[in-house]
Design a protein around this motif. Structure first.
Motif, PDB file in Angstrom:
ATOM      1  N   LYS A   1       0.831  -1.201   0.000  1.00 17.99           N
ATOM      2  CA  LYS A   1       0.000   0.000   0.000  1.00 17.99           C
ATOM      3  C   LYS A   1       0.867   1.253   0.000  1.00 17.99           C
ATOM      4  CE  LYS A   1      -4.021   1.953   2.376  1.00 17.99           C
ATOM      5  NZ  LYS A   1      -4.953   1.805   3.531  1.00 17.99           N
ATOM      6  N   VAL A   2       1.987   1.197   0.714  1.00 19.91           N
ATOM      7  CA  VAL A   2       2.911   2.335   0.753  1.00 19.91           C
ATOM      8  C   VAL A   2       3.499   2.596  -0.634  1.00 19.91           C
ATOM      9  CG1 VAL A   2       5.108   3.152   1.679  1.00 19.91           C
ATOM     10  CG2 VAL A   2       3.484   2.022   3.178  1.00 19.91           C
ATOM     11  N   MET A   3       3.858   1.522  -1.337  1.00 20.94           N
ATOM     12  CA  MET A   3       4.427   1.684  -2.675  1.00 20.94           C
ATOM     13  C   MET A   3       3.422   2.330  -3.626  1.00 20.94           C
ATOM     14  SD  MET A   3       6.636  -1.765  -3.407  1.00 20.94           S
ATOM     15  CE  MET A   3       8.157  -2.112  -2.525  1.00 20.94           C
ATOM     16  N   GLN A   4       2.172   1.924  -3.544  1.00 21.61           N
ATOM     17  CA  GLN A   4       1.160   2.509  -4.417  1.00 21.61           C
ATOM     18  C   GLN A   4       0.972   3.992  -4.120  1.00 21.61           C
ATOM     19  OE1 GLN A   4      -0.051   0.912  -7.015  1.00 21.61           O
ATOM     20  NE2 GLN A   4       1.204  -0.840  -6.363  1.00 21.61           N
ATOM     21  N   LYS A   5       1.028   4.369  -2.836  1.00 20.95           N
ATOM     22  CA  LYS A   5       0.947   5.789  -2.477  1.00 20.95           C
ATOM     23  C   LYS A   5       2.136   6.553  -3.039  1.00 20.95           C
ATOM     24  CE  LYS A   5      -1.630   5.491   1.886  1.00 20.95           C
ATOM     25  NZ  LYS A   5      -1.551   5.755   3.360  1.00 20.95           N
ATOM     26  N   ALA A   6       3.313   5.934  -2.943  1.00 20.24           N
ATOM     27  CA  ALA A   6       4.525   6.590  -3.438  1.00 20.24           C
ATOM     28  C   ALA A   6       4.463   6.775  -4.952  1.00 20.24           C
ATOM     29  CB  ALA A   6       5.750   5.774  -3.041  1.00 20.24           C
ATOM     30  N   PHE A   7       3.980   5.765  -5.671  1.00 20.52           N
ATOM     31  CA  PHE A   7       3.861   5.876  -7.122  1.00 20.52           C
ATOM     32  C   PHE A   7       2.887   6.986  -7.519  1.00 20.52           C
ATOM     33  CE2 PHE A   7       5.128   1.200  -7.340  1.00 20.52           C
ATOM     34  CZ  PHE A   7       6.443   1.514  -7.655  1.00 20.52           C
ATOM     35  N   LYS A   8       1.836   7.136  -6.747  1.00 17.82           N
ATOM     36  CA  LYS A   8       0.862   8.187  -7.033  1.00 17.82           C
ATOM     37  C   LYS A   8       1.478   9.567  -6.853  1.00 17.82           C
ATOM     38  CE  LYS A   8      -3.805   9.721  -5.807  1.00 17.82           C
ATOM     39  NZ  LYS A   8      -4.975   9.492  -4.925  1.00 17.82           N
ATOM     40  N   LEU A   9       2.298   9.715  -5.801  1.00 18.40           N
ATOM     41  CA  LEU A   9       2.955  11.005  -5.549  1.00 18.40           C
ATOM     42  C   LEU A   9       3.970  11.335  -6.638  1.00 18.40           C
ATOM     43  CD1 LEU A   9       3.526  10.750  -1.689  1.00 18.40           C
ATOM     44  CD2 LEU A   9       1.879  12.214  -2.868  1.00 18.40           C
ATOM     45  N   THR A  10       4.722  10.330  -7.083  1.00 19.37           N
ATOM     46  CA  THR A  10       5.715  10.582  -8.124  1.00 19.37           C
ATOM     47  C   THR A  10       5.057  10.866  -9.475  1.00 19.37           C
ATOM     48  OG1 THR A  10       5.895   8.178  -8.496  1.00 19.37           O
ATOM     49  CG2 THR A  10       7.500   9.207  -7.026  1.00 19.37           C
ATOM     50  N   LYS A  11       3.910  10.272  -9.712  1.00 15.06           N
ATOM     51  CA  LYS A  11       3.190  10.550 -10.952  1.00 15.06           C
ATOM     52  C   LYS A  11       2.737  12.001 -10.991  1.00 15.06           C
ATOM     53  CE  LYS A  11      -0.677   8.950 -13.813  1.00 15.06           C
ATOM     54  NZ  LYS A  11      -1.818   7.993 -13.907  1.00 15.06           N
ATOM     55  N   GLU A  12       2.283  12.510  -9.835  1.00 15.00           N
ATOM     56  CA  GLU A  12       1.889  13.918  -9.753  1.00 15.00           C
ATOM     57  C   GLU A  12       3.089  14.840  -9.941  1.00 15.00           C
ATOM     58  OE1 GLU A  12       0.020  14.272  -5.989  1.00 15.00           O
ATOM     59  OE2 GLU A  12      -1.781  13.142  -6.571  1.00 15.00           O
ATOM     60  N   ALA A  13       4.298  14.354  -9.576  1.00 10.76           N
ATOM     61  CA  ALA A  13       5.514  15.151  -9.740  1.00 10.76           C
ATOM     62  C   ALA A  13       6.029  15.125 -11.178  1.00 10.76           C
ATOM     63  CB  ALA A  13       6.600  14.661  -8.788  1.00 10.76           C
TER      64      ALA A  13
ATOM     65  N   THR B   1       7.383  12.422 -12.991  1.00 16.41           N
ATOM     66  CA  THR B   1       8.582  11.622 -13.251  1.00 16.41           C
ATOM     67  C   THR B   1       8.332  10.647 -14.407  1.00 16.41           C
ATOM     68  OG1 THR B   1       7.887  10.004 -11.584  1.00 16.41           O
ATOM     69  CG2 THR B   1       9.354  11.773 -10.867  1.00 16.41           C
ATOM     70  N   LYS B   2       9.429  10.250 -15.066  1.00 15.70           N
ATOM     71  CA  LYS B   2       9.338   9.346 -16.202  1.00 15.70           C
ATOM     72  C   LYS B   2       9.211   7.883 -15.766  1.00 15.70           C
ATOM     73  CE  LYS B   2       9.953  12.689 -19.170  1.00 15.70           C
ATOM     74  NZ  LYS B   2       8.904  13.127 -20.104  1.00 15.70           N
ATOM     75  N   GLY B   3       9.878   7.528 -14.678  1.00 17.57           N
ATOM     76  CA  GLY B   3       9.838   6.153 -14.183  1.00 17.57           C
ATOM     77  C   GLY B   3      10.341   6.092 -12.755  1.00 17.57           C
ATOM     78  N   VAL B   4       9.849   5.121 -12.005  1.00 17.84           N
ATOM     79  CA  VAL B   4      10.212   4.967 -10.586  1.00 17.84           C
ATOM     80  C   VAL B   4      10.363   3.493 -10.270  1.00 17.84           C
ATOM     81  CG1 VAL B   4       9.588   5.485  -8.200  1.00 17.84           C
ATOM     82  CG2 VAL B   4       8.845   7.020 -10.017  1.00 17.84           C
TER      83      VAL B   4
END
Length: 220
Positions: free
Chosen positions: A145-157, A159-162
């Motif tokens: 669940k933490v990873m999915q939250k992190a991916f959502k935050l980076t998408k808003e920033a 980024t090209k890939g995480v």
């Protein structure tokens, strides 16, 4: 086979640069290197004690140091609103921080200048994102669940890939394991790709967790 290299050191001179810029004689190199580490540790300790941060998130992306004969220039890159308060209250907070660093370094014969710079997209930086993941894991939020939250935050920033990797006794399991997830393209073997990287240890009641974050800023 099986040999690994730090993604930042792998790209020095192409898409990455050193966070410390200075020249020293070979006999003084180790002393200058230890001085840089003392500066960074002193700033992080000051932030934890005096900025009233309730969580593990300090908000410091990186600390750049430039040295000359009579000047030490320190630039703190941050996205934390609490640390940005230093900019608004320069007359007291920054002077207090500078005196604290000078006292710990015993470098009264050199001038110390500290500046704070704002990051436009904090969660596009791997250090701040790793601190967010560590804070969530420390509050016992499930790792997936933490990873999915992190991916959502980076998408808003934007980024090209995480890529995120967590190792250790995840979710208080008896057996240690390694889990990782990736969103987008993360070409670790492409030197031209500008990739920011962070390795962050998290001490918990049931052991130490290792958090690694790769963020692709752009790709040529």
């Amino acid at each position: 086979m099986g040999q690994k290299i730090n993604p930042l050191g792998f790209r020095l001179g192409t898409t990455q640069s050193h966070h410390s810029l200075w020249f020293a004689q070979p006999k003084n190199y180790s002393e200058s290197l230890q001085e840089d580490q003392k500066i960074r540790n002193c700033i992080q300790n000051y932030v934890q004690k005096n900025m009233k941060i309730s969580s593990a998130i300090e908000g410091i992306a990186r600390i750049k140091i430039q040295k000359t004969i009579d000047l030490i220039q320190v630039i703190i890159y941050t996205g934390s609103p609490r640390l940005l308060f230093l900019i608004e209250d320069k007359s007291r907070k920054i002077e207090e921080l500078q005196m604290n660093v000078q006292k710990n370094l015993n470098c009264m014969n050199r001038k110390l200048n500290i500046a704070v710079t704002k990051i436009a997209k904090p969660y596009g930086d791997p250090n701040i994102l790793a601190e967010f993941i560590a804070d969530q894991l420390n509050n016992r939020v499930p790792a997936n669940k933490v990873m999915q939250k992190a991916f959502k935050l980076t998408k808003e920033a934007g980024t090209k890939g995480v890529k995120i990797q967590i190792a250790g006794r995840i979710d208080n399991k008896e057996k240690a394991k390694v889990i990782w997830q990736r969103k987008g393209r993360v070409p670790l073997q492409t030197i031209r790709a500008k990739i920011d990287y962070c390795s962050y240890p998290l001490k918990t009641r049931y052991g130490v967790l290792g958090i690694k974050v790769w963020i692709v800023v752009n790709e040529e």
